[in-house]
Design a protein around this motif. Structure first.
Motif, short mmCIF file in Angstrom:
data_model
loop_
_atom_site.label_atom_id
_atom_site.label_comp_id
_atom_site.label_asym_id
_atom_site.label_seq_id
_atom_site.Cartn_x
_atom_site.Cartn_y
_atom_site.Cartn_z
N TYR A 146 3.09 0.67 1.73
CA TYR A 146 2.74 1.86 2.82
C TYR A 146 2.00 1.20 3.98
O TYR A 146 2.28 1.54 5.38
CB TYR A 146 1.80 2.92 2.04
CG TYR A 146 1.45 3.91 3.09
CD1 TYR A 146 2.36 5.28 3.42
CD2 TYR A 146 0.32 4.13 3.80
CE1 TYR A 146 2.15 5.87 4.30
CE2 TYR A 146 -0.12 4.79 4.82
CZ TYR A 146 0.67 5.96 5.23
OH TYR A 146 0.48 6.84 5.89
N GLU A 147 1.29 0.26 3.86
CA GLU A 147 0.61 -0.56 5.24
C GLU A 147 1.38 -0.83 5.98
O GLU A 147 1.23 -0.91 7.05
CB GLU A 147 -0.23 -1.68 4.48
CG GLU A 147 -1.53 -0.91 3.74
CD GLU A 147 -2.59 -1.95 3.48
OE1 GLU A 147 -3.56 -2.38 4.28
OE2 GLU A 147 -2.33 -2.94 2.51
N VAL A 148 2.60 -1.54 5.40
CA VAL A 148 3.49 -2.16 6.45
C VAL A 148 4.63 -1.03 6.99
O VAL A 148 4.54 -1.02 8.17
CB VAL A 148 4.57 -3.14 5.61
CG1 VAL A 148 5.58 -3.43 6.43
CG2 VAL A 148 3.76 -4.46 5.08
N LYS A 149 5.05 -0.31 6.20
CA LYS A 149 6.15 0.74 6.73
C LYS A 149 5.26 1.79 7.33
O LYS A 149 6.03 2.16 8.59
CB LYS A 149 6.57 1.62 5.34
CG LYS A 149 7.83 1.01 4.53
CD LYS A 149 8.80 0.46 5.04
CE LYS A 149 9.73 1.94 4.95
NZ LYS A 149 11.19 1.60 5.58
N SER A 150 3.90 2.13 7.34
CA SER A 150 3.41 3.18 8.27
C SER A 150 2.89 2.44 9.55
O SER A 150 2.78 3.44 10.48
CB SER A 150 2.29 3.66 7.34
OG SER A 150 1.20 2.72 7.28
N VAL A 171 5.91 -6.63 2.47
CA VAL A 171 6.03 -5.23 2.13
C VAL A 171 6.23 -5.18 0.49
O VAL A 171 5.69 -4.12 -0.04
CB VAL A 171 7.37 -4.47 2.94
CG1 VAL A 171 8.52 -5.04 2.36
CG2 VAL A 171 7.27 -3.13 2.75
N THR A 172 6.80 -6.19 -0.04
CA THR A 172 6.92 -6.38 -1.41
C THR A 172 5.84 -6.81 -2.30
O THR A 172 5.69 -6.89 -3.23
CB THR A 172 8.01 -7.10 -1.67
OG1 THR A 172 7.95 -8.68 -1.47
CG2 THR A 172 9.32 -6.40 -1.02
N THR A 173 4.62 -7.19 -1.44
CA THR A 173 3.60 -7.82 -2.36
C THR A 173 2.54 -7.15 -2.41
O THR A 173 2.35 -5.93 -2.30
CB THR A 173 2.87 -9.01 -1.31
OG1 THR A 173 2.23 -8.29 0.00
CG2 THR A 173 3.98 -9.84 -0.70
#
Length: 263
Positions: A146-150, A171-173
Motif C-alpha cells: 500500500y505504501e508504494v501503490k498509494s 512493492v513485494t517486500t
C-alpha cells in the motif's frame, strides 16, 4: 630563412595539459565544496557545544571515514504508525543500505536535516525470505504494497523513472520497524523501543500530516499514486501487518477506488 612552425603534436600537448589542469581544478573545487558543506553541517550541529567538542567534530568530519554511512544508497520518506495505536502517526526519513540481495537495513530520522533526530531502525526483506520466517515472527512485519501503490512512500530528489524502478521491487517486500524515540510525545528517547506498522488501506493516514509533507518536499502523493497504478499488486501474506484484520476495521469507505480492489 627558416620559420619554425608548431606541430600538431605540440598543440595536442598543450591541449592535453590544459584539459588535465582543468580536470584537476574541477576536482579540487568539487572536493572543497563538499568538504566545506560537511564542515558547515558539523558547525551547525555543534553550535553551543564546548569549543573542544566543536574542534573534535570538525576534525572527525575531515579525517574519519564512516563506511556504513557512506554505503547508504537510498533515502526514502514515508509514515509509520504505532502498532498498538494507529492514531499516533509520524513521518519517517529512511536511509538504507542494500546489505544482501534480499535484505536492506535502514536507519530512521525525523527529517533529512543535519540536526535530525535518530528515531528508529527498519529491516526490509524479500517476500521469499518473509515466507521462511517462523510463524510467530511474521505478524511483526508489515507489507509495503500500500505504501508504494498509494504514493505515500517516496524517494525524494531522484528522477521518477528511477524511483519507479526501485518501487517495482519494493512493492513485494516486508519491513520490521522499531522506533526508539517517541517524537510525537516526548522530547527525549524515553522508554522501550516501540513496534511500528505501515498503512495498508485508504482512510488510515492523517491527510493533513501527508499534505504538510508533500508541500515541504514539493511533491504530490496523489500524482504518484496515479502514476504507479500499473505497478502489479502483490499477494500479501495474511500473517503480516499484525495478523488478521478485524472485520470492523474495514468499514471505512474511501473517497476513490480502494487499492484493495486491485488485488
Amino acid at each position: 630563412m627558416h620559420h619554425r612552425t608548431s606541430t600538431p603534436c605540440h598543440h595536442a600537448s598543450h591541449s592535453t595539459r590544459g584539459f588535465g589542469t582543468g580536470l584537476l581544478a574541477g576536482a579540487a573545487a568539487a572536493t572543497a565544496f563538499f568538504l566545506g558543506r560537511r564542515l558547515n553541517s558539523a558547525r551547525k550541529v555543534s553550535s553551543g557545544h564546548p569549543l573542544k567538542h566543536q574542534v573534535l567534530d570538525a576534525a572527525s568530519q575531515v579525517m574519519q571515514r564512516k563506511y556504513p554511512m557512506e554505503a547508504m544508497s537510498t533515502y526514502l520518506n514515508g509514515f509509520h504508525h504505532y502498532a498498538d495505536d494507529m492514531g499516533r502517526q509520524v513521518e519517517a526519513s529512511h536511509f538504507c543500505i542494500h546489505l544482501e540481495h534480499d535484505l536492506h537495513q535502514c536507519v530512521i530520522f525525523d527529517s533529512n536535516r543535519s540536526d535530525a533526530r535518530l528515531i528508529g531502525i527498519e529491516y526490509i526483506i524479500s517476500a521469499e525470505r518473509y515466507e521462511r520466517l517462523p510463524e510467530e515472527e511474521k505478524p511483526l512485519w508489515h507489507s509495503h504494497h500500500y505504501e508504494v501503490k498509494s504514493g505515500i512512500l517516496v524517494a525524494p530528489g531522484i528522477p521518477e523513472l528511477a524511483e519507479r524502478s526501485y518501487f517495482e521491487d519494493l512493492v513485494t517486500t516486508y519491513g520490521k520497524t522499531f522506533h526508539t524515540w517517541q517524537i510525537d510525545r516526548d522530547d527525549f528517547p524515553y522508554g522501550i523501543p516501540q513496534l511500528m506498522m505501515a498503512f495498508t488501506r485508504d482512510g488510515q493516514i492523517d491527510e493533513e500530516l501527508m499534505k504538510r509533507r508533500d508541500e515541504r518536499l514539493g511533491i504530490s502523493t496523489e500524482e504518484r499514486r496515479s502514476k504507479r497504478a500499473d505497478i502489479a499488486m502483490p499477494k500479501v501474506s495474511p500473517k503480516a501487518n499484525g495478523g488478521p484484520t478485524p472485520p470492523d476495521s474495514e468499514s471505512h469507505q474511501p473517497p476513490h477506488e480502494s487499492l484493495d480492489d486491485q488485488r
